[in-house]
Design a protein around this motif. Structure first.
Motif, PDB file in Angstrom:
ATOM      1  N   ARG A 291      20.690 114.660 -77.206  1.00  0.00           N
ATOM      2  CA  ARG A 291      19.456 115.127 -77.847  1.00  0.00           C
ATOM      3  C   ARG A 291      18.361 114.082 -77.942  1.00  0.00           C
ATOM      4  N   LEU A 292      18.672 112.848 -77.573  1.00  0.00           N
ATOM      5  CA  LEU A 292      17.744 111.747 -77.822  1.00  0.00           C
ATOM      6  C   LEU A 292      17.327 111.037 -76.546  1.00  0.00           C
ATOM      7  N   THR A 293      16.150 110.434 -76.624  1.00  0.00           N
ATOM      8  CA  THR A 293      15.678 109.518 -75.593  1.00  0.00           C
ATOM      9  C   THR A 293      15.495 108.160 -76.247  1.00  0.00           C
ATOM     10  N   LEU A 294      16.053 107.142 -75.638  1.00  0.00           N
ATOM     11  CA  LEU A 294      15.886 105.769 -76.100  1.00  0.00           C
ATOM     12  C   LEU A 294      15.078 105.059 -75.034  1.00  0.00           C
ATOM     13  N   ARG A 295      13.882 104.635 -75.394  1.00  0.00           N
ATOM     14  CA  ARG A 295      12.970 104.078 -74.401  1.00  0.00           C
ATOM     15  C   ARG A 295      12.387 102.754 -74.873  1.00  0.00           C
ATOM     16  N   ALA A 296      11.763 102.061 -73.943  1.00  0.00           N
ATOM     17  CA  ALA A 296      11.108 100.790 -74.254  1.00  0.00           C
ATOM     18  C   ALA A 296       9.854 101.038 -75.096  1.00  0.00           C
ATOM     19  N   TYR A 297       9.421 100.004 -75.780  1.00  0.00           N
ATOM     20  CA  TYR A 297       8.172 100.068 -76.535  1.00  0.00           C
ATOM     21  C   TYR A 297       7.018 100.155 -75.565  1.00  0.00           C
ATOM     22  N   THR A 298       6.011 100.924 -75.930  1.00  0.00           N
ATOM     23  CA  THR A 298       4.876 101.112 -75.023  1.00  0.00           C
ATOM     24  C   THR A 298       3.562 100.576 -75.561  1.00  0.00           C
ATOM     25  N   GLY A 299       3.552  99.958 -76.731  1.00  0.00           N
ATOM     26  CA  GLY A 299       2.307  99.366 -77.212  1.00  0.00           C
ATOM     27  C   GLY A 299       1.906  99.811 -78.594  1.00  0.00           C
ATOM     28  N   ASP A 300       0.585  99.869 -78.804  1.00  0.00           N
ATOM     29  CA  ASP A 300       0.043 100.100 -80.139  1.00  0.00           C
ATOM     30  C   ASP A 300       0.449 101.433 -80.752  1.00  0.00           C
ATOM     31  N   ALA A 301       0.594 102.473 -79.946  1.00  0.00           N
ATOM     32  CA  ALA A 301       1.007 103.759 -80.494  1.00  0.00           C
ATOM     33  C   ALA A 301       2.389 103.636 -81.130  1.00  0.00           C
ATOM     34  N   ASP A 302       3.283 102.909 -80.486  1.00  0.00           N
ATOM     35  CA  ASP A 302       4.610 102.679 -81.070  1.00  0.00           C
ATOM     36  C   ASP A 302       4.512 101.826 -82.325  1.00  0.00           C
ATOM     37  N   LEU A 303       3.613 100.844 -82.326  1.00  0.00           N
ATOM     38  CA  LEU A 303       3.449 100.010 -83.514  1.00  0.00           C
ATOM     39  C   LEU A 303       2.992 100.844 -84.708  1.00  0.00           C
ATOM     40  N   ASP A 304       2.119 101.804 -84.475  1.00  0.00           N
ATOM     41  CA  ASP A 304       1.684 102.694 -85.560  1.00  0.00           C
ATOM     42  C   ASP A 304       2.873 103.488 -86.105  1.00  0.00           C
ATOM     43  N   ASP A 305       3.705 104.012 -85.203  1.00  0.00           N
ATOM     44  CA  ASP A 305       4.892 104.758 -85.635  1.00  0.00           C
ATOM     45  C   ASP A 305       5.876 103.858 -86.372  1.00  0.00           C
TER      46      ASP A 305
ATOM     47  N   ALA B 168      14.950  99.668 -78.660  1.00  0.00           N
ATOM     48  CA  ALA B 168      14.523 100.971 -78.157  1.00  0.00           C
ATOM     49  C   ALA B 168      13.842 101.775 -79.245  1.00  0.00           C
ATOM     50  N   VAL B 169      12.792 102.460 -78.842  1.00  0.00           N
ATOM     51  CA  VAL B 169      12.201 103.503 -79.664  1.00  0.00           C
ATOM     52  C   VAL B 169      13.059 104.745 -79.433  1.00  0.00           C
ATOM     53  N   ILE B 170      13.407 105.412 -80.513  1.00  0.00           N
ATOM     54  CA  ILE B 170      14.232 106.618 -80.413  1.00  0.00           C
ATOM     55  C   ILE B 170      13.335 107.822 -80.629  1.00  0.00           C
ATOM     56  N   THR B 171      13.368 108.748 -79.660  1.00  0.00           N
ATOM     57  CA  THR B 171      12.572 109.973 -79.764  1.00  0.00           C
ATOM     58  C   THR B 171      13.477 111.187 -79.568  1.00  0.00           C
ATOM     59  N   LEU B 172      13.010 112.299 -80.066  1.00  0.00           N
ATOM     60  CA  LEU B 172      13.702 113.564 -79.860  1.00  0.00           C
ATOM     61  C   LEU B 172      13.344 114.044 -78.456  1.00  0.00           C
TER      62      LEU B 172
ATOM     63  N   GLU C 118      24.620 109.621 -83.092  1.00  0.00           N
ATOM     64  CA  GLU C 118      24.443 109.746 -81.638  1.00  0.00           C
ATOM     65  C   GLU C 118      23.795 108.499 -81.046  1.00  0.00           C
ATOM     66  N   ALA C 119      22.746 108.014 -81.690  1.00  0.00           N
ATOM     67  CA  ALA C 119      22.049 106.825 -81.188  1.00  0.00           C
ATOM     68  C   ALA C 119      22.923 105.577 -81.325  1.00  0.00           C
ATOM     69  N   THR C 120      23.602 105.447 -82.463  1.00  0.00           N
ATOM     70  CA  THR C 120      24.458 104.283 -82.690  1.00  0.00           C
ATOM     71  C   THR C 120      25.583 104.231 -81.666  1.00  0.00           C
ATOM     72  N   LYS C 121      26.240 105.358 -81.456  1.00  0.00           N
ATOM     73  CA  LYS C 121      27.332 105.389 -80.476  1.00  0.00           C
ATOM     74  C   LYS C 121      26.827 104.995 -79.094  1.00  0.00           C
ATOM     75  N   PHE C 122      25.657 105.496 -78.711  1.00  0.00           N
ATOM     76  CA  PHE C 122      25.132 105.146 -77.394  1.00  0.00           C
ATOM     77  C   PHE C 122      24.851 103.655 -77.291  1.00  0.00           C
ATOM     78  N   ILE C 123      24.148 103.098 -78.272  1.00  0.00           N
ATOM     79  CA  ILE C 123      23.737 101.690 -78.200  1.00  0.00           C
ATOM     80  C   ILE C 123      24.953 100.770 -78.205  1.00  0.00           C
ATOM     81  N   ILE C 124      25.908 101.024 -79.081  1.00  0.00           N
ATOM     82  CA  ILE C 124      27.094 100.164 -79.150  1.00  0.00           C
ATOM     83  C   ILE C 124      27.915 100.291 -77.867  1.00  0.00           C
ATOM     84  N   ASP C 125      28.106 101.507 -77.398  1.00  0.00           N
ATOM     85  CA  ASP C 125      28.857 101.712 -76.161  1.00  0.00           C
ATOM     86  C   ASP C 125      28.173 101.013 -74.989  1.00  0.00           C
ATOM     87  N   HIS C 126      26.868 101.176 -74.894  1.00  0.00           N
ATOM     88  CA  HIS C 126      26.086 100.535 -73.829  1.00  0.00           C
ATOM     89  C   HIS C 126      26.258  99.018 -73.893  1.00  0.00           C
ATOM     90  N   ALA C 127      26.212  98.461 -75.086  1.00  0.00           N
ATOM     91  CA  ALA C 127      26.323  97.011 -75.246  1.00  0.00           C
ATOM     92  C   ALA C 127      27.693  96.499 -74.809  1.00  0.00           C
TER      93      ALA C 127
END
Length: 190
Positions: free
Chosen positions: A7-21, A62-66, A106-115
């Motif tokens: 259900r999730l997308t984990l992506r790189a930071y893209t700049g000021d819009a992410d900083l606002d979030d 990673a920024v986490i988005t739906l 879901e996000a935690t399992k992905f990140i830890i498994d990936h690591a």
């Protein structure tokens, strides 16, 4: 290239819009007390500089988005301070509207498994406040073990709260998540 879970997308930071979030996330009155050890106060635009520095340090950030809507949900970080020891410090923060829906798990399992699979880590560590039973239950359910308790370590909401240390070893993770014989793997088999 972003990563996808069910259900999730984990992506790189893209700049000021992410900083606002991220500023909105860290300044949320329900989130702040669960992640800050400093006194809670409104965070201004200058805190964006702190967030920029925070994003430059981690091994994995990673920024986490739906996935369905692209809506910002939070962030996940993994930082290996000393590569020799292959121990990463993990943290995740989600906006309250996404709590209690399994997204953090879901996000935690992905990140830890990936690591463990891609960074060759020996262990993942985290700290959590004792007044956050939801997070503690998630971490324990996916394999983290309580390793230490710093009693009455943080002054919060007119009272003292314990700071807890938790961790999971690669072999423990493998046994729980990769199949019956995967737990027999040792670090030399990497």
């Amino acid at each position: 290239m972003p990563f996808q879970t069910d259900r999730l997308t984990l992506r790189a930071y893209t700049g000021d819009a992410d900083l606002d979030d991220l500023l909105r996330l860290y300044d949320d009155p329900l989130v702040g007390p669960l992640i800050h050890v400093a006194p809670i106060r409104p965070l201004g635009l200058t805190y964006k500089e702190t967030l920029k520095k925070l994003m430059d340090v981690p091994t994995f950030a990673a920024v986490i988005t739906l996935t369905e809507t692209g809506e910002f949900m939070g962030q996940g970080l993994l930082h290996v301070a000393e590569g020799k020891n292959r121990d990463a410090e993990f943290s995740i923060v989600l906006l309250p509207k996404f709590w209690n829906k399994g997204y953090g798990t879901e996000a935690t399992k992905f990140i830890i498994d990936h690591a463990f699979r891609w960074y060759g880590l020996h262990r993942a560590s985290l700290n959590v406040f004792g007044n956050n039973p939801r997070a503690i239950a998630v971490y324990e359910r996916i394999g983290f073990v309580m390793e230490g308790r710093k009693r009455e370590a943080v002054w919060m909401d007119n009272g003292w709260v314990d700071s807890l240390s938790m961790g999971v070893l690669r072999k423990e993770w493998a046994a729980l998540h990769w199949g019956p014989n995967a737990g027999d793997m040792n670090d030399e088999s990497l």
